[in-house]
Design an enzyme around this catalytic site. Structure first.
Site: not given
Length: 481
Positions: A143-145, A190-191, A321-322, A327, A334
């Protein structure tokens, strides 16, 4: 003439009625209806899901042959056709959209029809004649199931093997960088504020541990995928199946796939619950969270070159960069973050689908399968290029790192055992106000000897647990003064 051949059709009939099907298609009438009904995304079944269902159909046919439930000639044709499906020879015939009828019925019938037509062809028949029938022979006792969740779980296990390879390679690269950067001192943060010194190698060693732990978590959370409900048929009761079919079919599937697979202790559970898919999706999400964190660190550490941290250098892969000449952007970190965002979104879709099951079946399996398999695939591909084009080639800017290690105001923490917290805090305030280094101020105030300064600035003392040799005695002398 060529156009006429391309547009030629054959007529097939199902329980709804007659329908035209492309003459050369290996799929049949039910698939053709699904193509018309679900023009949703343009995306088709994942190749590994097609491989998995081919293996399931081959394993089932072998079991039915050995139990003499399907005659030997038809069974052999089904076995060969299913093997070809598993090998990817007929992927182009799987034309149903990934967003389709609940439970994956359309994808399942697409599979049955392709295998039936190819098996018919192998027996000397023509497409659409169905000497081997999609339901009566290819789908005998199934069965599909029970077939779709089995295929979905197997496909996930198979695709995860690729992810493990990518993760192992990334962890190894991070471990290699940890050794390479072992002697590079830098300021901890830290922080997002100055903290005590740390070795750059220690940071990268910790990244490697995160990846290794993610591998362990995914393997642990995917273990339930190995418990299969194949043989449960429509609702997990095993209706229309031979008492020995279930054990034989799953043993065959384990042999064919190379995966450790076992019958679920309760076939009803295997039909009702997809918690195993939620567990593996959650583990993938957690991996994504760790990769986002690491990729963000690499972006920070490489920021600059003149106005950022600039503690490490990432390989320059393309102009960034264009408009700004020269750059270079951190494109791989990313990319890593964006892929991981998609994985997190997929996990939400899986969670919603898993909780949407009702009574004897969860019909939302197609979106579970698509989401989990896409997550694994894009993670595997991303991690490979992230490792090869970024992590493996990054270098340390040692001078910048050492400058920060000497400049951090939290270097005063190392003075605590010698002069106490309060006096160290006063030095920090003066350092911030004047821009002078912590050590220069301590030296000027004659709070430390040159030997003590050398001990404090020893990289080992700053980055590993140590008992300062003369610290307690010196601190008591300072208090008396």
């Amino acid at each position: 003439m060529a156009t006429a051949t391309m547009n030629a059709t054959r007529q097939e009939k199902d329980s709804i009625g007659f329908k035209e099907v492309p003459a050369n298609a290996y799929y049949g009438v039910q698939t053709a209806r699904a193509v018309e009904n679900y023009p949703i995304s343009g995306m088709r079944a994942h190749p590994t899901l097609i491989r998995a269902i081919g293996l399931v159909k081959q394993a089932a046919a072998e079991a039915n042959k050995s139990l003499e439930l399907v005659d030997e000639r038809r069974a052999n044709a089904i076995i060969q056709a299913a093997q070809e499906v598993a090998e990817g020879k007929w992927n182009k015939e799987f034309v149903v959209d990934v967003f389709q009828a609940g439970a994956g019925v359309s994808f399942h019938m697409n599979s049955n029809e392709v295998i039936a037509n190819r098996a018919t062809e192998l027996m000397g028949g023509k497409l659409g004649e169905y000497t081997v029938h999609p339901n009566d022979h290819v789908n005998y006792g199934q069965s599909t199931n029970d077939v779709f969740p089995t295929s979905m779980r197997l496909a996930t296990l198979l695709e995860l093997e690729k992810l493990y390879l990518a993760l192992d390679a990334l962890a190894a690269s991070l471990e290699k960088k940890a050794k390479e950067f072992h002697d590079v001192m830098k300021s901890g943060r830290t922080h997002m504020q100055d903290a005590v010194p740390i070795r750059l190698g220690q940071e990268f060693a910790a990244y490697a541990v995160s990846v290794r732990k993610a591998i362990e978590s995914i393997k642990q959370n995917s273990s339930e995928l190995r418990e299969l409900g194949l043989g449960g048929s429509a609702v997990g009761t095993g209706i229309n199946t031979h008492p020995d079919y279930r054990e034989r079919a799953i043993a065959n599937l384990a042999r064919l796939s190379g995966q450790k697979l076992v019958p679920a202790k309760d076939m009803r559970w295997a039909m009702q619950s997809n918690s195993a898919m939620a567990a593996v999706s959650s583990a993938l999400r957690n991996l994504a969270l760790e990769i986002i964190r690491i990729s963000n660190d690499l972006r920070l550490l490489s920021s600059g070159p003149n106005t950022g941290f600039a503690e490490i250098n990432l390989p320059g892969l393309q102009p960034g960069s264009s408009i700004m000449p020269g750059k270079i952007n951190p494109v791989m970190p990313e990319l890593a973050a964006m892929v991981c965002f998609q994985v997190i979104g997929n996990d939400v879709a899986v969670a919603m689908a898993v909780q949407a099951g009702q009574l004897e079946l969860n019909v939302m399996m197609p979106t579970m399968s698509y989401s989990v398999l896409q997550s694994i695939t894009i993670l595997s591909n991303m991690l490979q290029v992230f490792n090869e084009k970024c992590v493996a080639g990054l270098t340390a800017n040692q001078k910048r790192c050492e400058f920060y290690a000497q400049s951090t105001v939290s270097l005063a923490t190392a003075l605590n055992p010698y002069i106490g917290y309060a006096k160290a805090a006063e030095i920090v305030k003066e350092s911030v106000a004047t821009g002078r280094s912590i050590i220069d101020i301590a030296r000027e105030k004659k709070l430390l000897t040159e030997n003590e300064i050398a001990e404090i600035l020893d990289p080992v003392n700053m980055t590993e647990p140590q008992v300062p040799k003369e610290a307690a005695k010196h601190r008591e002398e300072i208090k008396k003064k």
